[in-house]
Motif scaffolding. Structure first.
Motif, PDB file in Angstrom:
ATOM      1  N   ASP A   1       0.804  -1.223   0.000  1.00 51.66           N
ATOM      2  CA  ASP A   1       0.000   0.000   0.000  1.00 51.66           C
ATOM      3  C   ASP A   1       0.835   1.271   0.000  1.00 51.66           C
ATOM      4  OD1 ASP A   1      -2.416  -1.379  -0.033  1.00 51.66           O
ATOM      5  OD2 ASP A   1      -2.429  -1.614   2.137  1.00 51.66           O
ATOM      6  N   ARG A   2       1.873   1.318   0.814  1.00 56.49           N
ATOM      7  CA  ARG A   2       2.710   2.526   0.916  1.00 56.49           C
ATOM      8  C   ARG A   2       4.163   2.117   1.089  1.00 56.49           C
ATOM      9  NH1 ARG A   2      -1.706   1.338   4.298  1.00 56.49           N
ATOM     10  NH2 ARG A   2      -3.420   2.756   3.836  1.00 56.49           N
ATOM     11  N   ALA A   3       5.078   3.012   0.737  1.00 51.78           N
ATOM     12  CA  ALA A   3       6.500   2.750   0.961  1.00 51.78           C
ATOM     13  C   ALA A   3       6.887   3.153   2.383  1.00 51.78           C
ATOM     14  CB  ALA A   3       7.349   3.490  -0.069  1.00 51.78           C
ATOM     15  N   ILE A   4       6.745   4.446   2.708  1.00 51.49           N
ATOM     16  CA  ILE A   4       7.051   4.965   4.050  1.00 51.49           C
ATOM     17  C   ILE A   4       5.755   5.516   4.635  1.00 51.49           C
ATOM     18  CG2 ILE A   4       8.441   6.568   5.398  1.00 51.49           C
ATOM     19  CD1 ILE A   4      10.097   4.461   3.926  1.00 51.49           C
ATOM     20  N   ARG A   5       5.473   5.132   5.870  1.00 54.47           N
ATOM     21  CA  ARG A   5       4.201   5.532   6.482  1.00 54.47           C
ATOM     22  C   ARG A   5       4.400   5.895   7.951  1.00 54.47           C
ATOM     23  NH1 ARG A   5      -1.073   1.547   7.358  1.00 54.47           N
ATOM     24  NH2 ARG A   5      -2.676   3.149   7.504  1.00 54.47           N
ATOM     25  N   ILE A   6       3.765   6.986   8.382  1.00 55.74           N
ATOM     26  CA  ILE A   6       3.737   7.376   9.791  1.00 55.74           C
ATOM     27  C   ILE A   6       2.280   7.568  10.166  1.00 55.74           C
ATOM     28  CG2 ILE A   6       4.484   9.061  11.518  1.00 55.74           C
ATOM     29  CD1 ILE A   6       6.790   9.783   9.607  1.00 55.74           C
ATOM     30  N   LYS A   7       1.841   6.952  11.260  1.00 52.44           N
ATOM     31  CA  LYS A   7       0.420   7.019  11.615  1.00 52.44           C
ATOM     32  C   LYS A   7       0.234   7.137  13.125  1.00 52.44           C
ATOM     33  CE  LYS A   7       0.146   1.949  11.185  1.00 52.44           C
ATOM     34  NZ  LYS A   7      -0.618   0.785  10.697  1.00 52.44           N
ATOM     35  N   SER A   8      -0.666   8.042  13.504  1.00 56.05           N
ATOM     36  CA  SER A   8      -1.032   8.221  14.908  1.00 56.05           C
ATOM     37  C   SER A   8      -2.384   8.918  14.947  1.00 56.05           C
ATOM     38  CB  SER A   8       0.032   9.030  15.653  1.00 56.05           C
ATOM     39  OG  SER A   8      -0.246   9.060  17.051  1.00 56.05           O
ATOM     40  N   ASN A   9      -2.798   9.335  16.133  1.00 53.73           N
ATOM     41  CA  ASN A   9      -4.026  10.112  16.297  1.00 53.73           C
ATOM     42  C   ASN A   9      -3.957  10.827  17.644  1.00 53.73           C
ATOM     43  OD1 ASN A   9      -5.024   8.208  18.351  1.00 53.73           O
ATOM     44  ND2 ASN A   9      -5.478   6.840  16.648  1.00 53.73           N
TER      45      ASN A   9
ATOM     46  N   LYS B   1       0.246   1.064  -3.893  1.00 49.22           N
ATOM     47  CA  LYS B   1      -1.150   1.383  -4.207  1.00 49.22           C
ATOM     48  C   LYS B   1      -1.540   2.820  -3.899  1.00 49.22           C
ATOM     49  CE  LYS B   1      -3.415  -3.119  -3.572  1.00 49.22           C
ATOM     50  NZ  LYS B   1      -4.421  -3.847  -2.732  1.00 49.22           N
ATOM     51  N   GLU B   2      -1.230   3.268  -2.670  1.00 50.58           N
ATOM     52  CA  GLU B   2      -1.777   4.539  -2.211  1.00 50.58           C
ATOM     53  C   GLU B   2      -0.798   5.694  -2.312  1.00 50.58           C
ATOM     54  OE1 GLU B   2      -4.414   6.083   1.540  1.00 50.58           O
ATOM     55  OE2 GLU B   2      -2.442   5.218   2.006  1.00 50.58           O
ATOM     56  N   ALA B   3       0.381   5.560  -1.682  1.00 48.09           N
ATOM     57  CA  ALA B   3       1.298   6.696  -1.625  1.00 48.09           C
ATOM     58  C   ALA B   3       2.727   6.225  -1.392  1.00 48.09           C
ATOM     59  CB  ALA B   3       0.883   7.661  -0.520  1.00 48.09           C
ATOM     60  N   VAL B   4       3.665   7.013  -1.872  1.00 49.74           N
ATOM     61  CA  VAL B   4       5.075   6.753  -1.588  1.00 49.74           C
ATOM     62  C   VAL B   4       5.378   7.145  -0.144  1.00 49.74           C
ATOM     63  CG1 VAL B   4       7.449   7.318  -2.216  1.00 49.74           C
ATOM     64  CG2 VAL B   4       5.695   7.092  -4.002  1.00 49.74           C
ATOM     65  N   LEU B   5       4.935   8.340   0.258  1.00 53.16           N
ATOM     66  CA  LEU B   5       5.069   8.798   1.646  1.00 53.16           C
ATOM     67  C   LEU B   5       3.695   9.152   2.178  1.00 53.16           C
ATOM     68  CD1 LEU B   5       6.667   9.772   4.143  1.00 53.16           C
ATOM     69  CD2 LEU B   5       6.915  11.993   3.002  1.00 53.16           C
ATOM     70  N   ARG B   6       3.287   8.472   3.246  1.00 51.78           N
ATOM     71  CA  ARG B   6       1.974   8.709   3.843  1.00 51.78           C
ATOM     72  C   ARG B   6       2.152   9.068   5.308  1.00 51.78           C
ATOM     73  NH1 ARG B   6      -2.855  10.247   5.024  1.00 51.78           N
ATOM     74  NH2 ARG B   6      -4.614   8.811   4.932  1.00 51.78           N
ATOM     75  N   ILE B   7       1.711  10.273   5.697  1.00 51.45           N
ATOM     76  CA  ILE B   7       1.755  10.702   7.099  1.00 51.45           C
ATOM     77  C   ILE B   7       0.330  11.031   7.517  1.00 51.45           C
ATOM     78  CG2 ILE B   7       2.740  12.293   8.790  1.00 51.45           C
ATOM     79  CD1 ILE B   7       5.020  12.841   6.845  1.00 51.45           C
TER      80      ILE B   7
ATOM     81  N   GLY C   1       2.082  10.955  -4.581  1.00 51.82           N
ATOM     82  CA  GLY C   1       3.489  10.937  -4.226  1.00 51.82           C
ATOM     83  C   GLY C   1       3.641  11.130  -2.733  1.00 51.82           C
ATOM     84  N   VAL C   2       3.052  12.213  -2.224  1.00 54.22           N
ATOM     85  CA  VAL C   2       3.032  12.494  -0.781  1.00 54.22           C
ATOM     86  C   VAL C   2       1.595  12.744  -0.362  1.00 54.22           C
ATOM     87  CG1 VAL C   2       3.805  14.041   1.066  1.00 54.22           C
ATOM     88  CG2 VAL C   2       5.340  13.516  -0.844  1.00 54.22           C
ATOM     89  N   LEU C   3       1.157  12.044   0.653  1.00 57.19           N
ATOM     90  CA  LEU C   3      -0.173  12.234   1.227  1.00 57.19           C
ATOM     91  C   LEU C   3       0.019  12.458   2.722  1.00 57.19           C
ATOM     92  CD1 LEU C   3      -3.263  12.215   0.983  1.00 57.19           C
ATOM     93  CD2 LEU C   3      -3.200   9.723   1.161  1.00 57.19           C
ATOM     94  N   ALA C   4      -0.187  13.706   3.172  1.00 56.52           N
ATOM     95  CA  ALA C   4       0.133  14.043   4.566  1.00 56.52           C
ATOM     96  C   ALA C   4      -0.958  14.930   5.153  1.00 56.52           C
ATOM     97  CB  ALA C   4       1.478  14.744   4.650  1.00 56.52           C
ATOM     98  N   GLN C   5      -1.387  14.574   6.341  1.00 55.49           N
ATOM     99  CA  GLN C   5      -2.432  15.337   7.030  1.00 55.49           C
ATOM    100  C   GLN C   5      -2.041  15.508   8.493  1.00 55.49           C
ATOM    101  OE1 GLN C   5      -6.250  13.372   7.267  1.00 55.49           O
ATOM    102  NE2 GLN C   5      -7.374  15.303   7.445  1.00 55.49           N
TER     103      GLN C   5
ATOM    104  N   LYS D   1       4.003   7.481 -12.920  1.00 54.23           N
ATOM    105  CA  LYS D   1       2.687   6.837 -12.913  1.00 54.23           C
ATOM    106  C   LYS D   1       1.972   7.016 -11.575  1.00 54.23           C
ATOM    107  CE  LYS D   1       3.868   3.346 -16.369  1.00 54.23           C
ATOM    108  NZ  LYS D   1       3.950   1.897 -16.668  1.00 54.23           N
ATOM    109  N   VAL D   2       1.879   8.265 -11.133  1.00 52.95           N
ATOM    110  CA  VAL D   2       1.189   8.558  -9.886  1.00 52.95           C
ATOM    111  C   VAL D   2      -0.002   9.463 -10.195  1.00 52.95           C
ATOM    112  CG1 VAL D   2       2.592  10.580  -9.312  1.00 52.95           C
ATOM    113  CG2 VAL D   2       1.515   9.295  -7.487  1.00 52.95           C
ATOM    114  N   GLY D   3      -1.100   9.278  -9.472  1.00 52.79           N
ATOM    115  CA  GLY D   3      -2.303  10.055  -9.743  1.00 52.79           C
ATOM    116  C   GLY D   3      -2.150  11.540  -9.474  1.00 52.79           C
TER     117      GLY D   3
END
Length: 477
Positions: free
Chosen positions: A355-363, A384-390, A425-429, A448-450
């Motif tokens: 799904d992602r290459a590098i991912r950081i997740k919290s809440n 699938k989703e993102a190269v970098l997902r925060i 490429g980067v999806l960060a919130q 080939k990224v959306g």
């Protein structure tokens, strides 16, 4: 007058000393950002890899029988006891299939699987006694991990053999409560209020760990390999398949090396390697093909994480291959204690199921801080989703909001090539009150990224010599 002058001089000297110490502290903090890969080399040099006596103890000599039918728990216990009592060495598992319950390592013991050896772990939950362990970032007394060491030093699991947890939709996996993993009406599962929910509440209420009794009937799956409060540990060359839960779990441990290991396990929560509250961990030359994150760095969850208040820091991942998984290298979501100084280099990631290459997740229930994440020389075939997902609003098990806003700063990607980047490429919130800060992509090529990026509440994001879909990307203003 003399005393007054003398006191003034002392005060001035104290101020100078405080200023000097503050300057040194600031310089030390900046050293990581100024030259992260030099810091990484220093960490590598500091990690102690276990060394063992040449003495060997073959489990067959202690009564073990191959064939996969006889339970060899006692033979393993006797061999390990003899080994540690005589100053350590190798406990040899020869070629063949050996069924056993949990294996508990002791000081100076290297559990060594020869080529052609396979350890089959019992699927009877009653074979796994209560030990001090953890489930999804909350400490508890639960079923022993399949291979376990508590407060031990100089330990290892090595060799070309196979560790087979024998988990499937009829054993262990259905405990997660999902129909896709075999659960159906009438079967117990972790989501009963007396099980996982009770555990989380005990962490919030600061119930002593020894009083958080689970085990039989609670349906909280055990980790496969857990080194708990250990120093100088090694896992090398083995292949690990069919895990009940998290696969490799260094917990509150220091100086851990995972080298040349292959993980193939597609069950629920089958993270490949989860360093938690651990320091100086090297994961190298490994292949991860998993049902969850390939590598997930953690540091406790919610109230229990704030009680322990211990970072995971100085984590090195290099020369690894990530195939199926929710993420290649992930930080969180159980990251309440904080994560610091993560280095990822020379890895390949590629799968239609990654799904992602590098991912950081919290809440905001978790909280915590992730700082100083350095990634370089990465080749990504497909995600699938993102190269970098925060994602600082990660949601699982319902409402996960609270008063502990998580923080992310200093995430640097350099020399990354992506053939098929998925949606972003980067999806960060981040949070308006505490934005994600200092994200840098340097010499990055994503094809080939959306969409190049989608960011919210991110400050100081820079694209340096970065091209996405063939076009150079400018840094947002």
């Amino acid at each position: 007058m003399k005393n007054k002058s003398y006191c003034s001089l002392l005060s001035f000297s104290a101020v100078l000393m405080l200023a000097f110490l503050s300057s040194c502290s600031a310089q030390k903090k900046n050293d990581v950002l100024a030259n992260p890969w030099k810091v990484k080399q220093q960490i590598e040099k500091s990690v102690i890899v276990p060394v063992f006596k040449k003495q060997t103890y073959n489990i067959v000599d202690f009564g073990a029988k191959s064939g996969g039918i006889d339970n060899n728990s006692e033979a393993f216990k006797k061999a390990i006891a003899a080994c540690t009592e005589n100053g350590g060495g190798k406990v040899i598992v020869p070629a063949g299939k050996f069924l056993t319950g949990p294996i508990h390592l002791d000081n100076n013991v290297n559990l060594h699987l020869e080529d052609g050896a396979e350890i089959l772990f019992s699927t009877k939950s009653s074979d796994y006694p209560l030990v001090k362990t953890t489930f999804e970032g909350t400490e508890c007394m639960n079923h022993s991990p399949l291979i376990y060491a508590y407060n031990k030093k100089n330990i290892a699991v090595t060799g070309k053999g196979i560790l087979n947890g024998q988990a499937d939709n009829d054993n262990w996996w259905y405990w997660c409560g999902a129909k896709q993993y075999g659960w159906k009406e009438g079967r117990g599962n972790q989501n009963d209020p007396q099980n996982r929910i009770r555990l989380v509440e005990s962490g919030e209420q600061n119930v002593p760990v020894e009083q958080r009794i689970f085990g039989e009937g609670s349906y909280l799956r055990p980790n496969f390999i857990e080194f708990h409060t250990c120093t100088d540990a090694l896992i090398k060359d083995v292949k690990i398949i069919n895990a009940p839960f998290w696969v490799i779990h260094p917990m509150k441990s220091t100086n851990v090396t995972v080298d040349g290991v292959t993980v193939e396990s597609h069950g629920p929560n089958n993270d490949g390697c989860d360093p938690e509250y651990s320091k100086n961990v090297i994961i190298k030359n490994c292949t991860f093909n998993t049902g969850d994150d390939c590598i997930a760095i953690k540091s406790g969850k919610d109230g229990d994480g704030r009680r322990v208040a211990m970072k995971s820091e100085n984590i090195i991942v290099k020369d690894c291959m990530m195939l199926d998984g929710h993420g290649g290298v992930v930080m969180g979501s159980e990251m309440t204690g904080g994560i610091k100084n993560v280095f990822v280099e020379n890895c390949k990631m590629d799968s239609p199921n990654l799904d992602r290459a590098i991912r950081i997740k919290s809440n905001s229930r978790r909280g915590g801080i992730v700082e100083n994440v350095f990634v370089r020389n990465i080749e990504v075939g497909q995600v699938k989703e993102a190269v970098l997902r925060i994602n600082m609003f990660y949601n699982v098990y319902g409402n996960q909001t609270g008063n502990f806003i998580p923080q992310v700063k200093n995430v640097i990607l350099e020399n990354v090539k992506v053939k098929n980047g998925g949606k972003f490429g980067v999806l960060a919130q981040g949070y308006k009150e505490l934005p994600i800060d200092n994200v840098v992509l340097k010499n990055v090529t994503i094809d080939k990224v959306g969409k190049a990026y989608s960011i919210e509440n991110v400050t100081n994001i820079q694209f340096i010599n970065t091209t996405i879909n063939g076009e150079k990307v400018e840094s947002p203003k």
